[in-house]
Scaffold this motif. Structure first.
Motif, PDB file in Angstrom:
ATOM      1  N   SER A 107       3.451   5.684  -3.007  1.00 55.92           N
ATOM      2  CA  SER A 107       4.684   6.456  -3.504  1.00 55.92           C
ATOM      3  C   SER A 107       4.923   6.255  -4.970  1.00 55.92           C
ATOM      4  CB  SER A 107       5.950   5.595  -2.690  1.00 55.92           C
ATOM      5  OG  SER A 107       5.720   5.674  -1.285  1.00 55.92           O
ATOM      6  N   ARG A 108       4.704   5.321  -5.422  1.00 57.50           N
ATOM      7  CA  ARG A 108       4.871   5.276  -6.988  1.00 57.50           C
ATOM      8  C   ARG A 108       4.074   6.256  -7.938  1.00 57.50           C
ATOM      9  NH1 ARG A 108       4.949  -1.030  -7.248  1.00 57.50           N
ATOM     10  NH2 ARG A 108       5.156  -0.965  -9.565  1.00 57.50           N
ATOM     11  N   LEU A 109       2.813   6.572  -7.035  1.00 61.91           N
ATOM     12  CA  LEU A 109       2.032   7.598  -7.875  1.00 61.91           C
ATOM     13  C   LEU A 109       2.804   8.964  -8.054  1.00 61.91           C
ATOM     14  CD1 LEU A 109      -1.188   7.287  -5.951  1.00 61.91           C
ATOM     15  CD2 LEU A 109      -0.918   6.187  -8.464  1.00 61.91           C
ATOM     16  N   MET A 110       3.786   9.115  -7.015  1.00 62.32           N
ATOM     17  CA  MET A 110       4.769  10.539  -7.336  1.00 62.32           C
ATOM     18  C   MET A 110       5.381  10.535  -8.664  1.00 62.32           C
ATOM     19  SD  MET A 110       5.713  11.548  -3.432  1.00 62.32           S
ATOM     20  CE  MET A 110       6.333   9.791  -3.097  1.00 62.32           C
ATOM     21  N   LEU A 111       5.638   9.322  -9.047  1.00 61.70           N
ATOM     22  CA  LEU A 111       6.685   9.264 -10.495  1.00 61.70           C
ATOM     23  C   LEU A 111       5.296   9.486 -11.681  1.00 61.70           C
ATOM     24  CD1 LEU A 111       8.349   5.703 -10.039  1.00 61.70           C
ATOM     25  CD2 LEU A 111       9.358   7.848  -9.995  1.00 61.70           C
ATOM     26  N   LEU A 112       4.230   9.272 -11.393  1.00 60.05           N
ATOM     27  CA  LEU A 112       3.273   9.824 -12.565  1.00 60.05           C
ATOM     28  C   LEU A 112       3.127  11.115 -12.402  1.00 60.05           C
ATOM     29  CD1 LEU A 112       0.386   7.277 -11.868  1.00 60.05           C
ATOM     30  CD2 LEU A 112       1.975   6.989 -13.491  1.00 60.05           C
ATOM     31  N   ALA A 113       3.224  11.795 -11.452  1.00 62.62           N
ATOM     32  CA  ALA A 113       3.054  13.173 -11.272  1.00 62.62           C
ATOM     33  C   ALA A 113       4.402  13.857 -11.877  1.00 62.62           C
ATOM     34  CB  ALA A 113       3.092  13.882  -9.628  1.00 62.62           C
ATOM     35  N   ALA A 114       5.456  13.048 -11.547  1.00 69.00           N
ATOM     36  CA  ALA A 114       6.913  13.623 -12.176  1.00 69.00           C
ATOM     37  C   ALA A 114       6.656  13.662 -13.711  1.00 69.00           C
ATOM     38  CB  ALA A 114       8.019  12.879 -11.688  1.00 69.00           C
ATOM     39  N   LYS A 115       6.096  12.658 -14.311  1.00 67.51           N
ATOM     40  CA  LYS A 115       6.051  12.718 -15.973  1.00 67.51           C
ATOM     41  C   LYS A 115       4.683  13.757 -16.155  1.00 67.51           C
ATOM     42  CE  LYS A 115       5.185   8.407 -16.133  1.00 67.51           C
ATOM     43  NZ  LYS A 115       4.859   7.135 -16.863  1.00 67.51           N
ATOM     44  N   GLY A 116       4.120  14.120 -15.374  1.00 69.66           N
ATOM     45  CA  GLY A 116       3.012  15.191 -15.917  1.00 69.66           C
ATOM     46  C   GLY A 116       1.764  14.556 -15.894  1.00 69.66           C
ATOM     47  N   ASP A 117       1.509  13.314 -15.471  1.00 69.92           N
ATOM     48  CA  ASP A 117       0.401  12.683 -15.662  1.00 69.92           C
ATOM     49  C   ASP A 117      -0.705  13.309 -14.636  1.00 69.92           C
ATOM     50  OD1 ASP A 117       1.698  11.136 -17.555  1.00 69.92           O
ATOM     51  OD2 ASP A 117       1.603   9.288 -16.306  1.00 69.92           O
ATOM     52  N   GLU A 118      -1.998  12.863 -14.986  1.00 67.13           N
ATOM     53  CA  GLU A 118      -2.970  13.246 -13.764  1.00 67.13           C
ATOM     54  C   GLU A 118      -2.837  12.424 -12.568  1.00 67.13           C
ATOM     55  OE1 GLU A 118      -7.865  14.164 -13.787  1.00 67.13           O
ATOM     56  OE2 GLU A 118      -6.532  14.015 -15.749  1.00 67.13           O
ATOM     57  N   ARG A 175       0.828  -1.306   0.092  1.00 66.31           N
ATOM     58  CA  ARG A 175       0.060   0.060   0.003  1.00 66.31           C
ATOM     59  C   ARG A 175       0.561   1.364  -0.009  1.00 66.31           C
ATOM     60  NH1 ARG A 175      -3.672   1.694   5.123  1.00 66.31           N
ATOM     61  NH2 ARG A 175      -4.491   3.646   4.141  1.00 66.31           N
ATOM     62  N   TYR A 176       1.813   1.419   0.990  1.00 67.36           N
ATOM     63  CA  TYR A 176       2.693   2.377   1.189  1.00 67.36           C
ATOM     64  C   TYR A 176       3.394   2.687  -0.263  1.00 67.36           C
ATOM     65  CZ  TYR A 176       6.650   5.354   2.539  1.00 67.36           C
ATOM     66  OH  TYR A 176       7.416   6.325   2.623  1.00 67.36           O
ATOM     67  N   LEU A 177       4.040   1.595  -1.011  1.00 70.15           N
ATOM     68  CA  LEU A 177       4.854   1.609  -1.937  1.00 70.15           C
ATOM     69  C   LEU A 177       3.995   1.911  -3.213  1.00 70.15           C
ATOM     70  CD1 LEU A 177       7.328  -1.240  -1.652  1.00 70.15           C
ATOM     71  CD2 LEU A 177       7.895   1.095  -1.766  1.00 70.15           C
ATOM     72  N   ASP A 178       2.692   1.388  -3.323  1.00 70.21           N
ATOM     73  CA  ASP A 178       1.982   1.761  -4.415  1.00 70.21           C
ATOM     74  C   ASP A 178       1.812   3.161  -4.409  1.00 70.21           C
ATOM     75  OD1 ASP A 178       1.827  -0.911  -5.429  1.00 70.21           O
ATOM     76  OD2 ASP A 178       0.235  -1.261  -4.674  1.00 70.21           O
ATOM     77  N   VAL A 209      12.979   4.396 -13.937  1.00 70.04           N
ATOM     78  CA  VAL A 209      12.965   4.207 -12.580  1.00 70.04           C
ATOM     79  C   VAL A 209      11.551   3.235 -12.331  1.00 70.04           C
ATOM     80  CG1 VAL A 209      12.283   5.291 -10.287  1.00 70.04           C
ATOM     81  CG2 VAL A 209      14.108   6.212 -11.487  1.00 70.04           C
ATOM     82  N   GLU A 210      10.428   4.101 -13.109  1.00 66.59           N
ATOM     83  CA  GLU A 210       9.206   3.101 -12.825  1.00 66.59           C
ATOM     84  C   GLU A 210       9.202   1.946 -13.137  1.00 66.59           C
ATOM     85  OE1 GLU A 210       4.503   5.068 -13.953  1.00 66.59           O
ATOM     86  OE2 GLU A 210       6.218   5.197 -15.418  1.00 66.59           O
ATOM     87  N   ARG A 211       9.784   1.580 -14.358  1.00 65.86           N
ATOM     88  CA  ARG A 211       9.936   0.118 -14.924  1.00 65.86           C
ATOM     89  C   ARG A 211      10.869  -0.642 -13.934  1.00 65.86           C
ATOM     90  NH1 ARG A 211      13.971  -2.302 -17.754  1.00 65.86           N
ATOM     91  NH2 ARG A 211      14.819  -0.378 -18.238  1.00 65.86           N
ATOM     92  N   VAL A 212      12.122  -0.211 -13.556  1.00 70.66           N
ATOM     93  CA  VAL A 212      13.141  -0.856 -12.796  1.00 70.66           C
ATOM     94  C   VAL A 212      12.462  -1.377 -11.318  1.00 70.66           C
ATOM     95  CG1 VAL A 212      14.955  -1.044 -11.426  1.00 70.66           C
ATOM     96  CG2 VAL A 212      14.988  -0.190 -13.903  1.00 70.66           C
ATOM     97  N   VAL A 213      11.731  -0.415 -10.872  1.00 72.43           N
ATOM     98  CA  VAL A 213      10.927  -0.606  -9.510  1.00 72.43           C
ATOM     99  C   VAL A 213      10.014  -1.594  -9.439  1.00 72.43           C
ATOM    100  CG1 VAL A 213       9.651   0.511  -7.754  1.00 72.43           C
ATOM    101  CG2 VAL A 213      11.576   1.406  -8.357  1.00 72.43           C
ATOM    102  N   ALA A 214       9.228  -1.449 -10.730  1.00 72.76           N
ATOM    103  CA  ALA A 214       8.075  -2.401 -10.903  1.00 72.76           C
ATOM    104  C   ALA A 214       8.687  -3.937 -11.110  1.00 72.76           C
ATOM    105  CB  ALA A 214       7.333  -2.122 -12.200  1.00 72.76           C
ATOM    106  N   GLU A 215       9.513  -3.873 -12.014  1.00 73.70           N
ATOM    107  CA  GLU A 215      10.316  -5.403 -12.044  1.00 73.70           C
ATOM    108  C   GLU A 215      10.971  -6.221 -10.812  1.00 73.70           C
ATOM    109  OE1 GLU A 215      13.748  -4.686 -14.868  1.00 73.70           O
ATOM    110  OE2 GLU A 215      12.425  -4.257 -16.710  1.00 73.70           O
TER     111      GLU A 215
END
Length: 194
Positions: A6-17, A1-4, A101-107
């Protein structure tokens, strides 16, 4: 839950909604969540646990600490991407770094994905670093900010790998009811395959 979360911040970094107003606000909420998780797990660490159960709880506490460090690192990446006024050329590189970062963390952390190799993940980082250092078109400010992002990316890779190895070091299967009596139900405490 915490990591999921946290990873939303990577979407924000890419400019996603995203649903939160700012990565700073989101990180503050995550910090509160992490304290609650840590306090809850610590209350399970009581006399009467078998050696196997105590080892499991200790491993969970260590995993939580690594997860918090990874969350902080992702926050740093998102804040740098949000705050620095990158030029267009640098913005393209920011997107590549964040997606890596998004891909490697997910892997490493998603149970449905194959676990990658940190050495292989570092190759595009080294290639990107070389292109930044030798660039004749990137402003010095952008180069410095991009190199800092790469440093955070490397840290995220190693933390994600450390979390995965911690999960694998101690079985997350609860084999006795003692932990359930303290608030943790029976079953797996980590994603299957983690």
């Amino acid at each position: 839950r915490y990591l999921d979360a946290s990873r939303l911040m990577l979407l924000a970094a890419k400019g996603d909604e995203v649903k939160f107003k700012s990565v700073h606000e989101h990180q503050s909420s995550l910090d509160s969540l992490n304290r609650e998780i840590r306090n809850f797990t610590s209350t399970v660490f009581q006399p009467g646990l078998s050696p196997q159960q105590a080892d499991l709880v200790a491993s969970l506490i260590e995993e939580e600490d690594f997860c918090a460090s990874l969350g902080e690192t992702i926050y740093q990446i998102a804040r740098r991407a949000e705050r620095h006024p990158f030029g267009m050329e640098a913005l393209n590189k920011v997107e590549v770094i964040v997606e890596l970062v998004e891909r490697v963390v997910a892997e490493r952390l998603d149970h449905a994905a194959p676990h990658g190799n940190t050495a292989a993940a570092m190759q595009p980082v080294q290639t990107m670093r070389q292109s930044i250092v030798t660039s004749s078109t990137l402003p010095a400010e952008d180069r410095g900010a991009l190199l800092a992002l790469l440093g955070s990316a490397e840290r995220a890779f190693f933390l994600a790998e450390r979390i995965q190895s911690e999960r694998a070091s101690v079985s997350r299967e609860i084999v006795a009811p003692a932990l359930a009596e303290r608030g943790l139900g029976g079953g797996l405490l980590a994603p299957q395959g983690a």
